[in-house]
Design a protein around this motif. Structure first.
Motif, PDB file in Angstrom:
ATOM      1  N   ALA A   1     110.373  66.568  19.502  1.00 13.03           N
ATOM      2  CA  ALA A   1     109.768  67.810  18.701  1.00 13.03           C
ATOM      3  C   ALA A   1     110.533  67.502  17.285  1.00 13.03           C
ATOM      4  O   ALA A   1     109.936  67.858  16.537  1.00 13.03           O
TER       5      ALA A   1
ATOM      6  N   ALA B   1      98.153  70.242  27.857  1.00 17.34           N
ATOM      7  CA  ALA B   1      98.165  71.219  26.905  1.00 17.34           C
ATOM      8  C   ALA B   1      99.257  72.098  27.354  1.00 17.34           C
ATOM      9  O   ALA B   1     100.222  72.370  26.643  1.00 17.34           O
ATOM     10  N   MET B   2      99.023  72.533  28.450  1.00 12.91           N
ATOM     11  CA  MET B   2     100.018  73.676  29.105  1.00 12.91           C
ATOM     12  C   MET B   2     101.525  73.152  29.075  1.00 12.91           C
ATOM     13  O   MET B   2     102.244  73.788  28.924  1.00 12.91           O
TER      14      MET B   2
ATOM     15  N   ASN C   1     102.688  70.765  27.507  1.00  9.52           N
ATOM     16  CA  ASN C   1     103.172  70.488  26.239  1.00  9.52           C
ATOM     17  C   ASN C   1     103.575  72.108  25.541  1.00  9.52           C
ATOM     18  O   ASN C   1     104.805  72.197  25.146  1.00  9.52           O
ATOM     19  N   GLY C   2     102.778  72.967  25.906  1.00 10.25           N
ATOM     20  CA  GLY C   2     103.122  74.289  25.364  1.00 10.25           C
ATOM     21  C   GLY C   2     104.454  75.048  25.994  1.00 10.25           C
ATOM     22  O   GLY C   2     105.368  75.621  25.329  1.00 10.25           O
ATOM     23  N   LEU C   3     104.492  74.567  27.172  1.00 11.59           N
ATOM     24  CA  LEU C   3     105.670  74.990  28.094  1.00 11.59           C
ATOM     25  C   LEU C   3     106.767  74.623  27.702  1.00 11.59           C
ATOM     26  O   LEU C   3     107.937  75.329  27.500  1.00 11.59           O
ATOM     27  N   GLY C   4     106.765  73.260  27.444  1.00 14.71           N
ATOM     28  CA  GLY C   4     108.089  72.651  26.814  1.00 14.71           C
ATOM     29  C   GLY C   4     108.543  73.144  25.501  1.00 14.71           C
ATOM     30  O   GLY C   4     109.627  73.324  25.322  1.00 14.71           O
ATOM     31  N   SER C   5     107.398  73.735  24.656  1.00 16.34           N
ATOM     32  CA  SER C   5     107.817  74.266  23.474  1.00 16.34           C
ATOM     33  C   SER C   5     108.548  75.522  23.567  1.00 16.34           C
ATOM     34  O   SER C   5     109.480  75.736  23.011  1.00 16.34           O
TER      35      SER C   5
ATOM     36  N   LEU D   1     112.092  74.990  24.709  1.00 17.62           N
ATOM     37  CA  LEU D   1     112.941  74.385  23.785  1.00 17.62           C
ATOM     38  C   LEU D   1     113.267  75.671  22.902  1.00 17.62           C
ATOM     39  O   LEU D   1     114.399  75.750  22.213  1.00 17.62           O
ATOM     40  N   GLY D   2     112.215  76.502  22.694  1.00 17.74           N
ATOM     41  CA  GLY D   2     112.480  77.744  21.867  1.00 17.74           C
ATOM     42  C   GLY D   2     113.320  78.895  22.485  1.00 17.74           C
ATOM     43  O   GLY D   2     113.642  79.888  21.805  1.00 17.74           O
ATOM     44  N   GLY D   3     113.682  78.470  23.646  1.00 13.82           N
ATOM     45  CA  GLY D   3     114.642  79.674  24.531  1.00 13.82           C
ATOM     46  C   GLY D   3     113.935  80.861  25.102  1.00 13.82           C
ATOM     47  O   GLY D   3     114.565  81.980  25.530  1.00 13.82           O
ATOM     48  N   GLN D   4     112.612  80.888  25.136  1.00  9.99           N
ATOM     49  CA  GLN D   4     111.951  81.872  25.629  1.00  9.99           C
ATOM     50  C   GLN D   4     111.546  81.749  27.033  1.00  9.99           C
ATOM     51  O   GLN D   4     111.406  82.714  27.639  1.00  9.99           O
ATOM     52  N   ARG D   5     112.046  80.492  27.649  1.00 11.10           N
ATOM     53  CA  ARG D   5     111.673  80.470  29.082  1.00 11.10           C
ATOM     54  C   ARG D   5     112.913  79.239  29.541  1.00 11.10           C
ATOM     55  O   ARG D   5     113.281  78.500  28.608  1.00 11.10           O
TER      56      ARG D   5
ATOM     57  N   ALA E   1     107.966  76.803  37.459  1.00  7.83           N
ATOM     58  CA  ALA E   1     107.133  77.686  38.345  1.00  7.83           C
ATOM     59  C   ALA E   1     105.966  77.761  37.650  1.00  7.83           C
ATOM     60  O   ALA E   1     104.674  77.961  38.425  1.00  7.83           O
ATOM     61  N   VAL E   2     105.571  77.949  36.412  1.00  9.35           N
ATOM     62  CA  VAL E   2     104.282  78.354  35.787  1.00  9.35           C
ATOM     63  C   VAL E   2     103.258  77.144  36.241  1.00  9.35           C
ATOM     64  O   VAL E   2     102.226  77.129  36.460  1.00  9.35           O
TER      65      VAL E   2
END
Lengths: 197, 197
Positions: free
Chosen positions: A108, A164-165, A167-171, A174-178, A185-186
């Motif tokens: 990132a 892509a998913m 990748n986005g889940l990783g973000s 890192l952003g602390g939303q999950r 799990a997703v």
DNA sequence: ATTCGCATGGTACAGATGTATCACATGCAT
DNA sequence: ATGCATGTGATACATCTGTACCATGCGAAT
């Protein structure tokens, strides 16, 4: 004071210092001097083994890529069935354990740099995703022919979407939303959706 | 030379200069002086309207968020059915036209900054995704109750996956591995998969 | 024993960067 | 008319950054 020294080892030591800083403080804090201090060597040595800063950045990025690939191969490990391989490859990218969190964060940190300097870095860094997507497609196709995935499914679309998913889940992690577990799990849920009749 | 001037207008002018630089050259090239030049004002004025650089960065980020939200509302527009709303929201984030490419690139420029400075920026920037995901869940649930989505589907998982996927697709477009149209095709494909019996 | 190349330390230099300071003009209230 | 707040310019300052330069110790080949 000039014993024949292992160049590769010194370069590794310095490059990993750079990656450590990129991980914890971001690339904007990774000055030559900061890297030297972190690696426990003098500024001069950083210049000596990597003439220019761009050289250091590129080399470290290549090493990071190698680390991620090594991790993927380790995670694939004994996985044999296509579904297990796909699951391993995708979930090993998610920031769930310390190593993957480090790798993801460091990537990132490089992201903005790669985007703003397309010419030099694009060739070096843009290959892994493409290759990986092709690999996923092959695995999915194998699963499909084995009957694990419905025949009418478009595996290329599925592979692109999954990558892509992840990748986005990783973000989002890192952003602390999950949390990493939630992201996993997703992913698992969508893999369950894909692998059926 | 000191006519009463519209503060908000001046701030907007300067903040947008910052966003323009972040878009085209990245945030590392956005020095106070560069912003001043881009905005066509003196360095002193940038200091005057935004005392500190962090103030400028934060304000500009807030404006970027507002721009994205305005775009989403515009794209939702006359969309009425849940599926149309979901499609609008998700596809308007993808870097397909000039505006969304600009917004996406600029967000990407901020990404590394936000990650390396969690305390101050997290609160300001981490809310949109969470809110948006909740909104998506509501829409999907409505579609599900209307029979557009199979009842056994987990809409929360689907919303999380879709949002992450769009995010990841955007990155791949910015990275040059895919065109905006291809990304849109991947998204549409997965929406088709979700919206059925 | 001299020479040469490798490894390393120290330091200098030019430019950029964020911020602070001084100066001054103009408009409004007194 | 005077004074004070506002808007703007110019510039200074300390710090950091990438890179270049000079010096020196040491091992090996001559």
């Amino acid at each position: 004071m000039a014993e024949k020294v292992d160049h590769e080892e010194r370069r590794r030591q310095i490059a990993e210092a750079l990656l450590r800083i990129a991980d914890t403080e971001g690339l904007q804090s990774a000055s030559m001097r900061a890297v030297a201090t972190e690696a426990g060597v003098s500024l001069r040595l950083v210049q000596y083994y990597f003439t220019t800063k761009q050289g250091l950045l590129l080399d470290a990025l290549a090493r990071l890529g190698a680390q991620l690939q090594a991790r993927m191969e380790r995670w694939i490990g004994e996985a044999r069935a296509p579904r297990e391989v796909v699951t391993a490859v995708l979930s090993c990218i998610l920031p769930t354990d310390a190593e993957s969190r480090r790798i993801t964060r460091t990537y990132a940190a490089y992201y903005a740099l790669v985007l703003s300097d397309p010419e030099v870095l694009e060739k070096q860094a843009a290959q892994p995703p493409v290759v990986l997507e092709g690999f996923l497609v092959k695995q999915l196709r194998a699963a499909q022919e084995a009957g694990g995935i419905a025949p009418e499914r478009d595996v290329e679309m599925a592979a692109a979407g999954l990558l892509a998913m992840v990748n986005g889940l990783g973000s989002s992690v890192l952003g602390g939303q999950r949390t990493g577990e939630q992201a996993l799990a997703v992913l698992s849920h969508h893999l369950d959706e894909l692998f059926r009749p």
